[in-house]
Design a protein around this motif. Sequence first.
Motif, PDB file in Angstrom:
ATOM      1  N   GLN A  44     -58.648 -16.247  13.742  1.00  0.00           N
ATOM      2  CA  GLN A  44     -58.264 -14.938  13.218  1.00  0.00           C
ATOM      3  C   GLN A  44     -59.630 -14.587  12.212  1.00  0.00           C
ATOM      4  N   SER A  45     -59.707 -13.315  12.152  1.00  0.00           N
ATOM      5  CA  SER A  45     -60.553 -12.923  11.240  1.00  0.00           C
ATOM      6  C   SER A  45     -60.303 -13.375   9.910  1.00  0.00           C
ATOM      7  N   SER A  46     -61.654 -13.769   8.964  1.00  0.00           N
ATOM      8  CA  SER A  46     -61.402 -14.117   7.838  1.00  0.00           C
ATOM      9  C   SER A  46     -61.596 -12.655   6.755  1.00  0.00           C
ATOM     10  N   ASP A  47     -60.890 -12.656   5.969  1.00  0.00           N
ATOM     11  CA  ASP A  47     -61.007 -11.452   4.978  1.00  0.00           C
ATOM     12  C   ASP A  47     -61.514 -12.015   3.630  1.00  0.00           C
ATOM     13  N   SER A  48     -62.124 -13.246   3.741  1.00  0.00           N
ATOM     14  CA  SER A  48     -62.555 -13.792   2.301  1.00  0.00           C
ATOM     15  C   SER A  48     -63.878 -13.164   1.726  1.00  0.00           C
ATOM     16  N   GLY A  49     -64.527 -12.472   2.783  1.00  0.00           N
ATOM     17  CA  GLY A  49     -65.760 -12.051   2.323  1.00  0.00           C
ATOM     18  C   GLY A  49     -65.814 -10.477   2.016  1.00  0.00           C
ATOM     19  N   ILE A  50     -64.356  -9.951   2.059  1.00  0.00           N
ATOM     20  CA  ILE A  50     -64.354  -8.332   1.846  1.00  0.00           C
ATOM     21  C   ILE A  50     -64.096  -8.104   0.344  1.00  0.00           C
ATOM     22  N   PHE A  51     -64.663  -7.300  -0.157  1.00  0.00           N
ATOM     23  CA  PHE A  51     -64.336  -6.758  -1.779  1.00  0.00           C
ATOM     24  C   PHE A  51     -64.364  -5.491  -1.815  1.00  0.00           C
ATOM     25  N   PRO A 101     -61.330   1.368   2.538  1.00  0.00           N
ATOM     26  CA  PRO A 101     -62.056   0.948   3.375  1.00  0.00           C
ATOM     27  C   PRO A 101     -62.287   1.416   4.572  1.00  0.00           C
ATOM     28  N   THR A 102     -63.362   1.072   5.419  1.00  0.00           N
ATOM     29  CA  THR A 102     -63.730   1.693   6.530  1.00  0.00           C
ATOM     30  C   THR A 102     -62.976   0.776   7.879  1.00  0.00           C
ATOM     31  N   VAL A 103     -62.879   1.081   8.872  1.00  0.00           N
ATOM     32  CA  VAL A 103     -62.270   0.393   9.858  1.00  0.00           C
ATOM     33  C   VAL A 103     -63.094  -0.790  10.128  1.00  0.00           C
ATOM     34  N   GLN A 104     -64.459  -0.869   9.904  1.00  0.00           N
ATOM     35  CA  GLN A 104     -65.509  -2.149  10.170  1.00  0.00           C
ATOM     36  C   GLN A 104     -64.977  -3.213   9.257  1.00  0.00           C
ATOM     37  N   GLU A 105     -64.511  -2.673   7.775  1.00  0.00           N
ATOM     38  CA  GLU A 105     -64.148  -3.840   7.124  1.00  0.00           C
ATOM     39  C   GLU A 105     -62.882  -4.312   7.103  1.00  0.00           C
ATOM     40  N   ASP A 107     -66.985   3.301  11.212  1.00  0.00           N
ATOM     41  CA  ASP A 107     -67.105   4.125   9.912  1.00  0.00           C
ATOM     42  C   ASP A 107     -66.233   5.069   9.494  1.00  0.00           C
ATOM     43  N   GLN A 108     -64.837   4.986  10.329  1.00  0.00           N
ATOM     44  CA  GLN A 108     -63.826   5.782   9.886  1.00  0.00           C
ATOM     45  C   GLN A 108     -62.865   5.083   8.855  1.00  0.00           C
ATOM     46  N   ILE A 121     -58.014  -2.899  14.950  1.00  0.00           N
ATOM     47  CA  ILE A 121     -57.290  -2.971  13.803  1.00  0.00           C
ATOM     48  C   ILE A 121     -55.833  -3.374  14.180  1.00  0.00           C
ATOM     49  N   THR A 122     -55.319  -4.309  13.276  1.00  0.00           N
ATOM     50  CA  THR A 122     -53.904  -4.914  13.612  1.00  0.00           C
ATOM     51  C   THR A 122     -53.137  -4.558  12.460  1.00  0.00           C
ATOM     52  N   ARG A 123     -51.955  -4.648  12.424  1.00  0.00           N
ATOM     53  CA  ARG A 123     -50.931  -4.739  11.279  1.00  0.00           C
ATOM     54  C   ARG A 123     -51.349  -5.714  10.527  1.00  0.00           C
ATOM     55  N   GLY A 124     -51.457  -7.205  11.018  1.00  0.00           N
ATOM     56  CA  GLY A 124     -51.446  -8.135  10.098  1.00  0.00           C
ATOM     57  C   GLY A 124     -52.873  -8.315   9.386  1.00  0.00           C
ATOM     58  N   SER A 125     -53.883  -7.558  10.004  1.00  0.00           N
ATOM     59  CA  SER A 125     -55.300  -7.399   9.240  1.00  0.00           C
ATOM     60  C   SER A 125     -55.137  -6.502   8.046  1.00  0.00           C
ATOM     61  N   MET A 126     -54.502  -5.452   8.333  1.00  0.00           N
ATOM     62  CA  MET A 126     -54.191  -4.518   7.210  1.00  0.00           C
ATOM     63  C   MET A 126     -53.555  -5.025   6.038  1.00  0.00           C
ATOM     64  N   VAL A 127     -52.412  -5.887   6.751  1.00  0.00           N
ATOM     65  CA  VAL A 127     -51.566  -6.288   5.437  1.00  0.00           C
ATOM     66  C   VAL A 127     -52.263  -7.484   4.609  1.00  0.00           C
ATOM     67  N   ARG A 128     -53.084  -8.118   5.201  1.00  0.00           N
ATOM     68  CA  ARG A 128     -53.997  -9.149   4.383  1.00  0.00           C
ATOM     69  C   ARG A 128     -54.788  -8.472   3.516  1.00  0.00           C
ATOM     70  N   LEU A 129     -55.415  -7.212   4.038  1.00  0.00           N
ATOM     71  CA  LEU A 129     -56.269  -6.611   3.182  1.00  0.00           C
ATOM     72  C   LEU A 129     -55.407  -5.873   2.100  1.00  0.00           C
ATOM     73  N   MET A 130     -54.273  -5.400   2.263  1.00  0.00           N
ATOM     74  CA  MET A 130     -53.700  -4.807   1.198  1.00  0.00           C
ATOM     75  C   MET A 130     -53.371  -5.702   0.131  1.00  0.00           C
ATOM     76  N   ALA A 131     -52.948  -6.981   0.323  1.00  0.00           N
ATOM     77  CA  ALA A 131     -52.509  -7.926  -0.258  1.00  0.00           C
ATOM     78  C   ALA A 131     -53.592  -8.385  -1.323  1.00  0.00           C
ATOM     79  N   ASP A 132     -55.192  -8.215  -0.686  1.00  0.00           N
ATOM     80  CA  ASP A 132     -55.899  -8.415  -1.581  1.00  0.00           C
ATOM     81  C   ASP A 132     -56.122  -7.330  -2.852  1.00  0.00           C
ATOM     82  N   VAL A 133     -55.922  -6.145  -2.131  1.00  0.00           N
ATOM     83  CA  VAL A 133     -56.319  -4.996  -2.887  1.00  0.00           C
ATOM     84  C   VAL A 133     -55.210  -4.672  -4.054  1.00  0.00           C
TER      85      VAL A 133
END
Length: 390
Positions: free
Chosen positions: A246-253, A260-264, A337-338, A368-380
């Motif tokens: 699984q991709s790690s979100d720990s490095g995203i700020f 955020p962009t798609v790449q993030e 970059d979108q 881009i998956t739903r799971g990766s975006m949910v984790r990102l939103m939890a950080d934000v």
Amino acid sequence: MIELKGITKQYPDGFKALKNINLQLEDGQIHVIIGPSGCGKSTTMKLINRLIEPSEGKVLINGDDISSVNAVTLRRKIGYVIQNIGLFPHMTIADNVAVVPRLLKWEEKKTQTKVDELLNMVHLAPDTYRNRKPKELSGGQQQRIGVIRALAAEPDIILMDEPFSALDPISREQLQAELIQVQESVQKTIVFVTHDMDEAIKIADNIILMKDGEVIQTGSPDDIIRHPANEFVKTFIGKKRLQEHQSSDSGIFIESDDIPTVQEVMVDNPATAYPERGLAAAIKLMEQRKVDSLLVVDRERKLIGYAPVLNVLKHYQDETKVLKDVMNPVTFTVEPDQPFTDALEYMGEHNTPYVPVVSKEGRFLGVITRGSMVRLMADVFPSDSENGVG
């Protein structure tokens, strides 16, 4: 072609490590020797460069008996990659890669050109890495150097003895994928030893399954999955060595007022397969990765379709079909970059679990998956997560 004819290896105490081994290893393929510990797989591989001599039988390369060839000369023509890498710690990366070409007295300009070419092949920029020492590299980077060092003198044969087994799961899977891509470019005859069926299914053109010093079955991953020779093969195939990457979100700020962009957000190591992969092997890959579809990419990593599990199962009984025969076209992609909301909007409108990410040149990068975006939103928005939103 490599041929092993009537090979037996017996030690002075009477133990027979190999018993009447007969194999033909075709040129330009990845041949994976697999089996439980002590089955004779490494012994079999080491016969090919005379690190071990047979008690009976012959090893032929292109029809020539290698026992009549000087062992040192033979080894300089065969690449060798081992688990603990074996880089020289006092040498730079460039000097490590250049060891065998220099022993073969290549011109230095040709040697350095080859070093840079190989570093680029495994995505290690020469300007950044050629003058570093091994201790300055990660384990995965060091193993990449081990692989390209084996390629440096342009041998026709590469031997790889459990080269990735000491790496973490993510680095291991990345290197497996890179090995497949490198092989598409160089077309060497690779003999690869592993104890992991998941690894064999992913990388092999031909699998040699061994037990107690004997070859139990050989064939493509699809052949062995579809037609196991006996209960041992069925049991060995059935072992679950699932590695979740699984991709790690720990490095995203991300500041909360930024989009955020798609790449993030994207997962950069999704489950992929080539269009020629057989359907039985495709099902096994889905099982390993715990997914219900595979993204189908060509040899240049261009995304050409996706294969849902239902499509694969529908045609599973037809052994002539491969993924390209059952895949669906991809109708929507995003670029890195979108804004990630472009993917989110599409996923919501079309009820799809992911959106592929491709470069401007069409090269597949991730999803881009739903799971990766949910984790990102939890950080934000941590307060929303605490209240049960997301």
